[in-house]
Design a protein around this motif. Structure first.
Motif, PDB file in Angstrom:
ATOM      1  N   GLY A  72      66.344  38.445  14.329  1.00 22.20           N
ATOM      2  CA  GLY A  72      65.116  38.007  13.683  1.00 22.20           C
ATOM      3  C   GLY A  72      65.032  38.537  12.272  1.00 22.20           C
ATOM      4  O   GLY A  72      65.855  39.341  11.834  1.00 22.20           O
ATOM      5  N   THR A  76      60.599  35.087  10.754  1.00 18.23           N
ATOM      6  CA  THR A  76      60.482  34.789  12.185  1.00 18.23           C
ATOM      7  C   THR A  76      59.515  35.755  12.870  1.00 18.23           C
ATOM      8  O   THR A  76      58.817  35.369  13.814  1.00 18.23           O
ATOM      9  CB  THR A  76      61.854  34.853  12.876  1.00 18.23           C
ATOM     10  OG1 THR A  76      62.442  36.146  12.675  1.00 18.23           O
ATOM     11  CG2 THR A  76      62.783  33.781  12.327  1.00 18.23           C
ATOM     12  N   ASP A  77      59.470  36.996  12.382  1.00 13.40           N
ATOM     13  CA  ASP A  77      58.514  37.955  12.941  1.00 13.40           C
ATOM     14  C   ASP A  77      57.080  37.481  12.723  1.00 13.40           C
ATOM     15  O   ASP A  77      56.233  37.573  13.619  1.00 13.40           O
ATOM     16  CB  ASP A  77      58.699  39.335  12.299  1.00 13.40           C
ATOM     17  CG  ASP A  77      59.923  40.062  12.823  1.00 13.40           C
ATOM     18  OD1 ASP A  77      60.488  39.623  13.847  1.00 13.40           O
ATOM     19  OD2 ASP A  77      60.318  41.077  12.210  1.00 13.40           O
ATOM     20  N   TRP A  80      56.443  34.449  15.038  1.00 16.64           N
ATOM     21  CA  TRP A  80      56.242  34.900  16.411  1.00 16.64           C
ATOM     22  C   TRP A  80      54.915  35.641  16.558  1.00 16.64           C
ATOM     23  O   TRP A  80      54.254  35.553  17.597  1.00 16.64           O
ATOM     24  CB  TRP A  80      57.395  35.796  16.855  1.00 16.64           C
ATOM     25  CG  TRP A  80      58.558  35.058  17.428  1.00 16.64           C
ATOM     26  CD1 TRP A  80      59.842  35.024  16.967  1.00 16.64           C
ATOM     27  CD2 TRP A  80      58.550  34.233  18.597  1.00 16.64           C
ATOM     28  NE1 TRP A  80      60.630  34.234  17.762  1.00 16.64           N
ATOM     29  CE2 TRP A  80      59.865  33.738  18.776  1.00 16.64           C
ATOM     30  CE3 TRP A  80      57.566  33.853  19.511  1.00 16.64           C
ATOM     31  CZ2 TRP A  80      60.208  32.894  19.825  1.00 16.64           C
ATOM     32  CZ3 TRP A  80      57.907  33.011  20.559  1.00 16.64           C
ATOM     33  CH2 TRP A  80      59.206  32.543  20.711  1.00 16.64           C
ATOM     34  N   PHE A 198      57.787  39.301  26.112  1.00 17.26           N
ATOM     35  CA  PHE A 198      58.329  38.955  24.797  1.00 17.26           C
ATOM     36  C   PHE A 198      59.333  40.003  24.338  1.00 17.26           C
ATOM     37  O   PHE A 198      60.432  39.666  23.866  1.00 17.26           O
ATOM     38  CB  PHE A 198      57.205  38.827  23.764  1.00 17.26           C
ATOM     39  CG  PHE A 198      57.718  38.631  22.358  1.00 17.26           C
ATOM     40  CD1 PHE A 198      58.035  37.364  21.899  1.00 17.26           C
ATOM     41  CD2 PHE A 198      57.904  39.716  21.510  1.00 17.26           C
ATOM     42  CE1 PHE A 198      58.535  37.180  20.612  1.00 17.26           C
ATOM     43  CE2 PHE A 198      58.399  39.547  20.225  1.00 17.26           C
ATOM     44  CZ  PHE A 198      58.712  38.275  19.777  1.00 17.26           C
ATOM     45  N   TYR A 202      63.230  39.365  23.330  1.00 17.68           N
ATOM     46  CA  TYR A 202      63.589  39.317  21.910  1.00 17.68           C
ATOM     47  C   TYR A 202      63.823  40.688  21.265  1.00 17.68           C
ATOM     48  O   TYR A 202      64.398  40.756  20.176  1.00 17.68           O
ATOM     49  CB  TYR A 202      62.509  38.567  21.124  1.00 17.68           C
ATOM     50  CG  TYR A 202      62.414  37.122  21.519  1.00 17.68           C
ATOM     51  CD1 TYR A 202      63.363  36.198  21.092  1.00 17.68           C
ATOM     52  CD2 TYR A 202      61.388  36.670  22.344  1.00 17.68           C
ATOM     53  CE1 TYR A 202      63.290  34.866  21.460  1.00 17.68           C
ATOM     54  CE2 TYR A 202      61.300  35.341  22.723  1.00 17.68           C
ATOM     55  CZ  TYR A 202      62.253  34.443  22.276  1.00 17.68           C
ATOM     56  OH  TYR A 202      62.175  33.123  22.658  1.00 17.68           O
ATOM     57  N   PRO A 207      56.715  41.462  15.564  1.00 20.00           N
ATOM     58  CA  PRO A 207      55.825  40.373  15.992  1.00 20.00           C
ATOM     59  C   PRO A 207      54.667  40.861  16.859  1.00 20.00           C
ATOM     60  O   PRO A 207      53.554  40.322  16.772  1.00 20.00           O
ATOM     61  CB  PRO A 207      56.755  39.447  16.789  1.00 20.00           C
ATOM     62  CG  PRO A 207      58.108  39.709  16.230  1.00 20.00           C
ATOM     63  CD  PRO A 207      58.118  41.177  15.919  1.00 20.00           C
TER      64      PRO A 207
END
Length: 229
Positions: A72, A76-77, A80, A198, A202, A207
């Motif tokens: 990530g 993307t963090d 999310w 989550f 991941y 996030p």
């Protein structure tokens, strides 16, 4: 030896503080003042983050960045984080519709008092939406969550154990919100399960922090705007 160190670290970082927190909330006769709601998260959360860093680096010989080791990046963090916050709010409305009539709910008079004071004090407003929310609340709570998960997952990779640990962490975190009644304990525990799942998939801490900030921050901001003067 490594497992023993992990257990000792969990006792220091989680079980002793959580036990004290739950006991205090259960026996507390009056709530915190607004200034205390600003200072305590900063002092307790900030010092706990520092202690966790020291334990990870010098005692466990691990990097605290391991909590954000999954694939990530910053973009993307953020995405999310918004996605998780959306899930939290969906759960919020579902829980209100299904659990509010079953479980006991204690209104958060402390937060209401703080909110009213923040309306009159811009410095307090900036402090709460800044370092208190980001560091003393979101970063601290999410670091402790992933520390519990990551530490206990080292004992076994069995899927049953993995999900048991997620439930255990969620129960512990739920009970630290004792002052919000059984409704708060259960609903926060449910959202914690989502957070745990989550992180299992991941392995990204940021996030969770962003989602926590959005979830708490939006609710307080809406109260500030809509609550009658």
């Amino acid at each position: 030896m490594n497992k023993l160190k992990t257990i000792i670290s969990l006792i220091i970082m989680v079980f002793i503080p959580f036990g004290i927190m739950i006991w205090f909330r259960a026996h507390q006769s009056s709530g915190f003042a607004s200034v205390e709601l600003i200072l305590y998260p900063l002092l307790f959360g900030g010092s706990s983050i520092g202690l966790l860093y020291l334990l990870k680096r010098f005692y466990l010989k691990e990097k605290i960045t391991d909590f954000n080791s999954g694939k990530g990046n910053f973009k993307t963090d953020i995405l999310w984080g918004f996605a998780l916050a959306t899930i939290y709010f969906v759960l919020f409305f579902i829980e209100r519709a299904t659990l509010s009539s079953i479980l006991s709910f204690k209104s958060n008079t402390e937060l209401l008092g703080l909110m009213l004071d923040m309306r009159e004090n811009p410095i307090m407003l900036i402090l709460w939406f800044g370092p208190v929310l980001w560091i003393g609340i979101a970063l601290y709570e999410e670091l402790i969550r992933v520390f519990i998960l990551d530490s206990l997952w080292k004992f076994s990779e069995n899927k049953t154990w993995v999900f048991f640990v997620i439930i255990l962490a969620s129960v512990l975190i739920g009970f630290t919100h004792w002052s919000q009644g059984s409704y708060g304990i259960v609903t926060i525990g449910i959202k914690s399960i989502v957070s745990g799942l989550f992180f299992y998939k991941y392995r990204r801490l940021f996030p969770l922090v962003i989602a926590h900030v959005l979830y708490d921050g939006i609710q307080v901001a809406l109260l500030l705007i809509t609550y009658p003067h």
